[in-house]
Enzyme design. Structure first.
Site: not given
Ligand code: PBG
Ligand code: ZN
Length: 324
Positions: A117, A119, A127, A193, A203, A231, A246, A272, A311
């Site tokens: 990705c 971001c 992204c 997602k 983040r 999807e 997710k 997270s 995690y």
């Molecule tokens: C970014 C990405 C994110 C996560 C994994 N890849 C965050 C987002 O979309 O802002 C989230 C993972 C997490 O919160 O543990 N593409």
């Molecule tokens: Zn991203």
């Protein structure tokens, strides 16, 4: 009484024999954050126990993950410099590529997944590349994603995991891998997602919050479940090897529905915010961490997930080893 369900709950041995769902270290994938130009590990305040890692720690962490018997690790990179395109993401010597190389060298048997990705690499934190209007440009992002995936495969990733929710991203990456000599590198698709408030701590860890706006024009609306099936259909048709839901806890119905509809293995991302809530409760002495983590991870498996990105992976794997 003819029926007494308690007969099968009476002893640990009986319960073990009739248990329907099992959790193994090999089901778990540990996310790792590598930051360029870092001298020492830096704890992430909102994720107790999680650190931004310098590249020098890659070998050691890889060996620990292998010894814990983990199913794999997923690598996130935080570059020293960001730009509008996120060009650091496809740099063959970029932070993620270098981390992948070092992890693979230290533990070649360990499955290494790369988050694919932009971001963490764009100065605006979205992204993908932006149009003048500020919208994320889908198709212009696809060519670039294909380059990122190929560079991660070249560095040694076993799987690449596109997380940006661009339409067509799985197909574009599959095509890029095949045409650059990596037909055996798998694609783990972030299929369903959702745009979620549970990503906040990530983040901080990945330094990837959007400077402006949010991700609701590309990530899914948490109110939708049928859309996840759509999807899924697209990702499987485009060649996804593994599909994903997710976040996890608020979307267990989606996990179950995708497990029933999917023919490919299903992963769930225990994100997270879900991790941080458990850690915060445990720090206050309000809940028992170990029992709660194992119950939660077992719940993902019972709901239908084959693999769990979490995690808690390293801790949970060691607890499971102790209990075995
Ligand atoms: C970014 C990405 C994110 C996560 C994994 N890849 C965050 C987002 O979309 O802002 C989230 C993972 C997490 O919160 O543990 N593409
Ligand atoms: Zn991203």
């Amino acid at each position: 009484m003819r029926h007494r369900p308690r007969r099968l709950r009476r002893t640990a041995a009986i319960r073990e024999g009739v248990r329907e769902t099992r959790l193994h270290p090999g089901d778990l994938i540990q996310p790792l954050f590598f930051k360029e130009d870092l001298a020492e590990s830096v704890p992430v305040p909102s994720m107790p126990g999680i650190n931004q890692l310098p590249l020098d720690r890659a070998g050691e962490v890889a060996r620990q993950s292998r010894e814990a018997g983990l199913g794999g690790v997923i690598v996130f990179g935080i570059p020293a410099r960001k730009d509008a395109e996120g060009s650091g993401a496809w740099n063959p010597d970029g932070v993620a590529q270098e981390a992948i190389r070092r992890v693979k060298e230290a533990a070649p048997e360990l499955c290494v997944v790369a988050d694919t990705c932009f971001c963490e690499y764009t100065d605006h934190g979205h992204c993908g590349v932006l149009r003048e209007s500020g919208e994320v440009a889908n198709d212009a992002t696809l060519d670039r994603l294909a380059r990122v995936g190929a560079s991660q495969a070249e560095a040694g990733a076993d799987m690449v995991a596109p997380s940006g929710m661009m339409d067509g991203m799985v197909g574009a990456i599959r095509k890029g891998l095949d045409s650059s000599g990596f037909p055996e590198t798998a694609v783990m698709a972030y299929t369903a997602k959702y745009a979620s408030a549970y990503y906040g701590p990530f983040r901080d860890a990945a330094e990837s919050a959007p400077a402006q706006g949010d991700r609701r024009s590309y990530q899914m609306d948490p109110a939708n479940a049928r859309e996840a099936l759509r999807e899924l259909e697209l990702d499987e048709a485009e060649g996804a090897d593994i599909v994903m839901v997710k976040p996890g806890l608020a979307f267990l119905d989606v996990v179950t529905r995708l497990r029933e509809a999917a023919t490919q293995p299903l992963a769930v991302y225990n994100v997270s915010g879900e991790y941080s809530m458990i850690k915060a409760g445990a720090e206050r002495g309000w809940i028992g961490e170990r029992e709660l983590v194992l119950e939660t991870l077992t719940g993902f498996r019972r709901a239908g997930a084959d693999l769990i990105l979490t995690y808690h992976a390293q801790d949970a794997a060691l607890w499971l080893q102790e209990m075995a």
